[in-house]
Scaffold this motif. Structure first.
Motif, PDB file in Angstrom:
ATOM      1  N   PHE A 166       0.828  -1.202   0.000  1.00 19.77           N
ATOM      2  CA  PHE A 166       0.000   0.000   0.000  1.00 19.77           C
ATOM      3  C   PHE A 166       0.866   1.258   0.000  1.00 19.77           C
ATOM      4  CE2 PHE A 166      -3.558   2.725   0.781  1.00 19.77           C
ATOM      5  CZ  PHE A 166      -4.609   2.022   0.215  1.00 19.77           C
ATOM      6  N   PRO A 167       0.894   2.001  -1.110  1.00 21.14           N
ATOM      7  CA  PRO A 167       1.697   3.224  -1.200  1.00 21.14           C
ATOM      8  C   PRO A 167       1.232   4.290  -0.209  1.00 21.14           C
ATOM      9  CG  PRO A 167       1.075   2.451  -3.384  1.00 21.14           C
ATOM     10  CD  PRO A 167       0.290   1.640  -2.407  1.00 21.14           C
ATOM     11  N   LEU A 168       2.194   5.027   0.337  1.00 17.01           N
ATOM     12  CA  LEU A 168       1.896   6.089   1.295  1.00 17.01           C
ATOM     13  C   LEU A 168       1.070   7.206   0.674  1.00 17.01           C
ATOM     14  CD1 LEU A 168       5.405   6.323   3.018  1.00 17.01           C
ATOM     15  CD2 LEU A 168       3.287   5.495   4.071  1.00 17.01           C
ATOM     16  N   THR A 169       1.113   7.322  -0.641  1.00 15.73           N
ATOM     17  CA  THR A 169       0.387   8.397  -1.323  1.00 15.73           C
ATOM     18  C   THR A 169      -1.105   8.112  -1.456  1.00 15.73           C
ATOM     19  OG1 THR A 169       0.953   7.341  -3.437  1.00 15.73           O
ATOM     20  CG2 THR A 169       2.397   9.113  -2.659  1.00 15.73           C
ATOM     21  N   MET A 170      -1.545   6.885  -1.143  1.00 14.97           N
ATOM     22  CA  MET A 170      -2.946   6.516  -1.288  1.00 14.97           C
ATOM     23  C   MET A 170      -3.676   6.591   0.051  1.00 14.97           C
ATOM     24  SD  MET A 170      -2.855   3.259  -3.914  1.00 14.97           S
ATOM     25  CE  MET A 170      -4.650   3.118  -3.801  1.00 14.97           C
ATOM     26  N   GLU A 171      -4.975   6.819  -0.032  1.00 12.84           N
ATOM     27  CA  GLU A 171      -5.817   6.803   1.164  1.00 12.84           C
ATOM     28  C   GLU A 171      -6.259   5.376   1.455  1.00 12.84           C
ATOM     29  OE1 GLU A 171      -9.961   8.724   2.944  1.00 12.84           O
ATOM     30  OE2 GLU A 171      -9.232   9.298   0.946  1.00 12.84           O
ATOM     31  N   TYR A 172      -6.007   4.926   2.676  1.00 13.83           N
ATOM     32  CA  TYR A 172      -6.350   3.547   3.036  1.00 13.83           C
ATOM     33  C   TYR A 172      -7.878   3.383   3.051  1.00 13.83           C
ATOM     34  CZ  TYR A 172      -5.903  -0.994   5.269  1.00 13.83           C
ATOM     35  OH  TYR A 172      -5.949  -2.344   5.524  1.00 13.83           O
ATOM     36  N   PRO A 173      -8.389   2.257   2.548  1.00 14.38           N
ATOM     37  CA  PRO A 173      -9.854   2.064   2.466  1.00 14.38           C
ATOM     38  C   PRO A 173     -10.500   1.913   3.845  1.00 14.38           C
ATOM     39  CG  PRO A 173      -8.713   0.042   1.854  1.00 14.38           C
ATOM     40  CD  PRO A 173      -7.661   1.110   1.970  1.00 14.38           C
ATOM     41  N   LYS A 174     -11.647   2.566   4.015  1.00 16.01           N
ATOM     42  CA  LYS A 174     -12.383   2.531   5.278  1.00 16.01           C
ATOM     43  C   LYS A 174     -13.870   2.302   5.016  1.00 16.01           C
ATOM     44  CE  LYS A 174      -9.181   5.732   7.589  1.00 16.01           C
ATOM     45  NZ  LYS A 174      -9.049   7.047   8.279  1.00 16.01           N
ATOM     46  N   SER A 175     -14.558   1.831   6.031  1.00 14.45           N
ATOM     47  CA  SER A 175     -16.007   1.681   5.970  1.00 14.45           C
ATOM     48  C   SER A 175     -16.665   3.042   6.143  1.00 14.45           C
ATOM     49  CB  SER A 175     -16.473   0.736   7.076  1.00 14.45           C
ATOM     50  OG  SER A 175     -16.362   1.380   8.350  1.00 14.45           O
ATOM     51  N   PRO A 176     -17.978   3.164   5.902  1.00 13.91           N
ATOM     52  CA  PRO A 176     -18.662   4.445   6.128  1.00 13.91           C
ATOM     53  C   PRO A 176     -18.536   4.938   7.575  1.00 13.91           C
ATOM     54  CG  PRO A 176     -20.025   2.997   4.805  1.00 13.91           C
ATOM     55  CD  PRO A 176     -18.866   2.177   5.275  1.00 13.91           C
ATOM     56  N   GLU A 177     -18.318   4.005   8.512  1.00 12.29           N
ATOM     57  CA  GLU A 177     -18.148   4.379   9.910  1.00 12.29           C
ATOM     58  C   GLU A 177     -16.716   4.788  10.240  1.00 12.29           C
ATOM     59  OE1 GLU A 177     -21.604   2.354   9.027  1.00 12.29           O
ATOM     60  OE2 GLU A 177     -19.621   1.413   8.931  1.00 12.29           O
ATOM     61  N   GLY A 178     -15.839   4.759   9.240  1.00  5.17           N
ATOM     62  CA  GLY A 178     -14.456   5.142   9.444  1.00  5.17           C
ATOM     63  C   GLY A 178     -13.558   4.014   9.892  1.00  5.17           C
ATOM     64  N   GLN A 179     -14.079   2.782   9.899  1.00  2.00           N
ATOM     65  CA  GLN A 179     -13.293   1.625  10.309  1.00  2.00           C
ATOM     66  C   GLN A 179     -12.400   1.165   9.150  1.00  2.00           C
ATOM     67  OE1 GLN A 179     -13.091   0.159  13.294  1.00  2.00           O
ATOM     68  NE2 GLN A 179     -11.644  -1.354  12.554  1.00  2.00           N
TER      69      GLN A 179
END
Length: 262
Positions: free
Chosen positions: A47-60
């Motif tokens: 996972f590149p540092l430049t990308m936003e890590y995937p989260k659920s709608p609750e922010g998990q």
């Protein structure tokens, strides 16, 4: 390479069954620590540092279910990437593991991400994934990190695929009055196991028979309940599907995610 083995009672239908053969990559697992670049079930993703890590709608933060590095997969499957890393994330804090029963293509609770160009410098990659949590009382499908290896083969249409009623109409008509033969037919063509391509297995019904999913005929990935450390609910199975045109475009935004159990 795996070959098509049929019980003697179904040899008379070999031509019908063989006409449905599709190239398949079967997956074997080995419990061990993997690098960020390897194909794996669970573990830490590339996972590149430049990308936003995937989260659920609750922010998990979503947890990695599987990662496929196509540089290490045989060029056996039409239209699949020949390189790049394909990832499957699901919600480990959700009782239904991120699946939307009303819209299986809704990626709020899961995410399919394709990295077409790989950054080789690990200093540019996320290293610490301690922020990813799984609900303690929830059994995440893959309990331990596993490295993957691949074996090419061919697979016939599974008996509970939504297309089987039409393509196997002659066979099903001939055996419908014999419960033992029907049971044997479904057992012979069950399509269980871990795989890319080929045909899916379901413990319940094929969700693609309904709504807008009939074009999602390509099996991107299947993870089955096998061994001591992979379990979907009550011995179920998880599948991801895509249309042929979407796969050609490497567009993974409308992947269909389904899992079911007994």
């Amino acid at each position: 390479m795996k070959l098509l083995n049929l019980p003697e009672v179904f040899e008379q239908y070999r031509t019908i069954i063989e006409e449905t053969l599709q190239p398949t990559v079967f997956i074997d697992t080995e419990e061990r620590k993997t690098s960020l670049f390897e194909s794996k079930f669970a573990g830490d993703p590339y996972f590149p540092l430049t990308m936003e890590y995937p989260k659920s709608p609750e922010g998990q933060p979503l947890k990695l279910l599987a990662q496929i590095n196509f540089a290490n997969v045989s060029k056996h499957l039409p239209n699949f990437p020949e390189e790049g890393i394909l990832q499957f994330f699901i919600d480990g804090y959700d009782d239904v593991l991120g699946m939307d029963f009303d819209n299986g293509q809704n990626q709020e609770g899961f995410r399919v991400i394709f990295h077409e160009h790989i950054v080789s410098d690990e200093s540019q990659l996320l290293q610490d994934f301690s922020f990813v949590e799984v609900k303690e009382e929830l059994y995440f499908p893959v309990e331990k990190e596993m490295a993957l290896s691949f074996e090419v083969g061919y697979e016939p249409l599974s008996a509970n695929d939504f297309r089987s009623e039409k393509l196997y109409a002659k066979i099903l008509t001939n055996i419908e009055d014999n419960d033992n033969l029907v049971d044997s037919f479904f057992e012979t063509l069950n399509s269980t196991g871990h795989k890319i391509g080929g045909y899916p297995f379901f413990t319940q019904n094929d969700p693609r028979a309904y709504g807008d999913y009939t074009e999602s005929t390509i099996l991107l990935l299947q993870i089955d309940s096998i061994g001591d450390h992979i379990l979907w609910g009550d011995v179920g199975v998880g599948n991801f599907f895509i249309t042929e045109e979407e796969l050609k475009r490497k567009d993974f935004s409308k992947v269909l995610y389904n899992w079911d159990c007994y």
